[in-house]
Design a protein around this motif. Structure first.
Motif, short mmCIF file in Angstrom:
data_model
loop_
_atom_site.label_atom_id
_atom_site.label_comp_id
_atom_site.label_asym_id
_atom_site.label_seq_id
_atom_site.Cartn_x
_atom_site.Cartn_y
_atom_site.Cartn_z
N MET A 1 53.39 44.12 51.58
CA MET A 1 53.92 44.32 50.22
C MET A 1 53.21 43.39 49.25
N PRO A 2 52.93 43.87 48.04
CA PRO A 2 52.26 43.04 47.04
C PRO A 2 53.12 41.85 46.63
N ASP A 3 52.46 40.72 46.36
CA ASP A 3 53.18 39.50 45.98
C ASP A 3 53.18 39.34 44.47
N TYR A 4 54.13 39.99 43.81
CA TYR A 4 54.31 39.80 42.37
C TYR A 4 55.79 39.94 42.03
N PRO A 5 56.20 39.45 40.85
CA PRO A 5 57.62 39.52 40.47
C PRO A 5 58.12 40.95 40.48
N LYS A 6 59.25 41.18 41.13
CA LYS A 6 59.82 42.53 41.25
C LYS A 6 60.99 42.71 40.29
N GLY A 7 61.27 43.96 39.97
CA GLY A 7 62.48 44.30 39.24
C GLY A 7 62.44 44.13 37.74
N LEU A 8 61.26 43.84 37.17
CA LEU A 8 61.18 43.69 35.72
C LEU A 8 61.05 45.05 35.04
N SER A 9 61.47 45.11 33.80
CA SER A 9 61.25 46.30 32.98
C SER A 9 59.97 46.08 32.21
N VAL A 10 58.86 46.57 32.74
CA VAL A 10 57.56 46.36 32.11
C VAL A 10 57.16 47.58 31.30
N GLY A 11 56.29 47.38 30.35
CA GLY A 11 55.82 48.48 29.53
C GLY A 11 55.02 47.94 28.35
N GLY A 12 54.51 48.83 27.53
CA GLY A 12 53.71 48.38 26.40
C GLY A 12 53.26 49.52 25.52
N GLN A 13 52.01 49.45 25.09
CA GLN A 13 51.48 50.52 24.25
C GLN A 13 49.96 50.52 24.36
N ALA A 14 49.38 51.64 24.01
CA ALA A 14 47.93 51.76 23.99
C ALA A 14 47.40 51.24 22.66
N VAL A 15 46.23 50.62 22.71
CA VAL A 15 45.56 50.16 21.50
C VAL A 15 44.13 50.69 21.54
N ILE A 16 43.29 50.23 20.62
CA ILE A 16 41.91 50.69 20.57
C ILE A 16 41.15 50.13 21.78
N GLU A 17 40.72 51.02 22.66
CA GLU A 17 39.99 50.66 23.88
C GLU A 17 40.74 49.65 24.74
N GLY A 18 42.07 49.76 24.74
CA GLY A 18 42.82 48.82 25.56
C GLY A 18 44.29 49.14 25.68
N VAL A 19 45.02 48.22 26.29
CA VAL A 19 46.45 48.37 26.55
C VAL A 19 47.16 47.04 26.32
N MET A 20 48.27 47.09 25.60
CA MET A 20 49.15 45.93 25.45
C MET A 20 50.31 46.09 26.42
N MET A 21 50.61 45.03 27.17
CA MET A 21 51.69 45.07 28.17
C MET A 21 52.67 43.94 27.95
N LYS A 22 53.95 44.22 28.27
CA LYS A 22 55.00 43.21 28.23
C LYS A 22 55.64 43.13 29.60
N GLY A 23 55.66 41.92 30.16
CA GLY A 23 56.29 41.68 31.45
C GLY A 23 56.98 40.34 31.39
N LEU A 24 56.44 39.35 32.12
CA LEU A 24 56.91 37.99 31.96
C LEU A 24 56.43 37.44 30.62
N LYS A 25 55.32 37.96 30.17
CA LYS A 25 54.78 37.60 28.88
C LYS A 25 54.11 38.82 28.27
N THR A 26 53.69 38.69 27.03
CA THR A 26 53.04 39.80 26.32
C THR A 26 51.55 39.54 26.23
N VAL A 27 50.75 40.50 26.67
CA VAL A 27 49.30 40.37 26.63
C VAL A 27 48.68 41.68 26.17
N VAL A 28 47.42 41.61 25.76
CA VAL A 28 46.67 42.82 25.45
C VAL A 28 45.29 42.68 26.09
#
Length: 321
Positions: A1-28
């Motif tokens: 099984m992969p070793d990463y935080p489980k059970g979070l509500s992750v998601g984001g949005q598409a940007v120009i030539e990329g993706v913004m994601m929100k999980g433990l923190k917000t990144v693009v």
């Protein structure tokens, strides 16, 4: 099984030539013309707290945060993809939000009222007025999305939108975050902002139909209430989307979520592997995997403290989900 935080509500949005994601923190994450993927970290991801986190209120604060972060992410992506040379200041972001809000209100609140008012028999029947107005509003939304989908740059954004959803599905399936695993998943996701738009259309019809039941009102009062009650409509739509997203397995709930998923067929496209890679890089960064990978006997005190902070935030996210 992969070793990463489980059970979070992750998601984001598409940007120009990329993706913004929100999980433990917000990144693009954005792919530059050279092929390099660059990541910008916007810090910890926090949900509305206290009274701001109350049902039917929290949706407005979540939406506001999404708009502000989205504009920052779009600015970063425009710079990194080589399409812009100037960065947005706080003043620019506020101005962009005001312009976006004014455009949305004019196109999806004021214009439908004006068009519906052209039909005299509808003016005296508040509930019927709201139904016709809501239908016109929905048609305007569909036409708007359909038209912009023909723009080549927007089509690529829609592909990154699909990459975002496939990445999220891979995480939710507790699989390793690889391109191979992500390919097989759908580009349609129940927590998508596109679904929120469709739910908002329905929520507006319900709210304004109830308002219309109190009796006829002038066109000016109609436009006034369409603007003032935007937070009420947004709050209802947010709660409804949360509910349907959690109960898609229910045969009575799933049909309620389908219109939003159908609309996503316009706003998502099948991504290629390079776009999927960007989505997965963004998600990995949002999950702080670089810190998870540092677990071991040689951790420094600062690293141990950071890992404890991250794992604590995971538990808080689960409690607030």
């Amino acid at each position: 099984m992969p070793d990463y935080p489980k059970g979070l509500s992750v998601g984001g949005q598409a940007v120009i030539e990329g993706v913004m994601m929100k999980g433990l923190k917000t990144v693009v994450a954005v792919r530059r013309p050279s092929g390099e993927i660059v990541v910008s970290d916007y810090g910890g991801m926090e949900r509305p707290k206290g009274w701001k986190g109350w049902p039917f209120i929290r949706g407005n604060f979540v939406l506001y945060d999404a708009l502000v972060t989205g504009i920052r992410a779009l600015n970063f992506s425009a710079n990194m993809s080589g399409e812009e040379t100037e960065k947005l200041t706080t003043k620019d972001i506020i101005l962009s939000l005001l312009i976006a809000f004014a455009f949305a209100v004019g196109l999806f609140s004021i214009l439908p009222v004006l068009v519906t008012s052209l039909f005299k028999p509808l003016r005296e029947n508040g509930m019927l007025f709201a139904l016709v107005e809501g239908t016109i509003r929905t048609v305007i939304l569909l036409l708007y999305i359909w038209i912009i989908a023909f723009i080549p740059d927007i089509k690529r954004v829609f592909q990154y939108h699909g990459a975002e959803h496939k990445s999220v599905y891979t995480y939710e399936a507790n699989e390793e975050l690889t391109v191979e695993n992500a390919r097989k998943y759908s580009t349609l996701h129940p927590r998508c902002g596109t679904s929120f738009l469709m739910i908002t259309m329905v929520a507006a019809i319900i709210v304004f139909s109830i308002l219309g039941a109190f009796g006829p009102m002038s066109i000016w009062w109609k436009m006034f209430w369409r603007v003032v009650l935007i937070p009420v409509v947004a709050g209802l739509a947010y709660e409804f989307q949360r509910f349907t997203a959690k109960h898609l397995d229910n045969i009575f709930v799933k049909p309620l979520a389908m219109p939003g998923l159908w609309l996503q067929k316009l706003t998502t496209k099948e991504p290629d592997d390079s776009q999927l890679e960007v989505g997965l890089v963004s998600l990995k960064a949002a999950l702080n995997l670089e810190w998870r990978d540092k677990k071991g006997e040689n951790e420094t005190d600062d690293e141990k403290e950071k890992i404890i902070e991250i794992e604590s935030s995971v538990e808080k996210e689960k409690e607030n989900a």
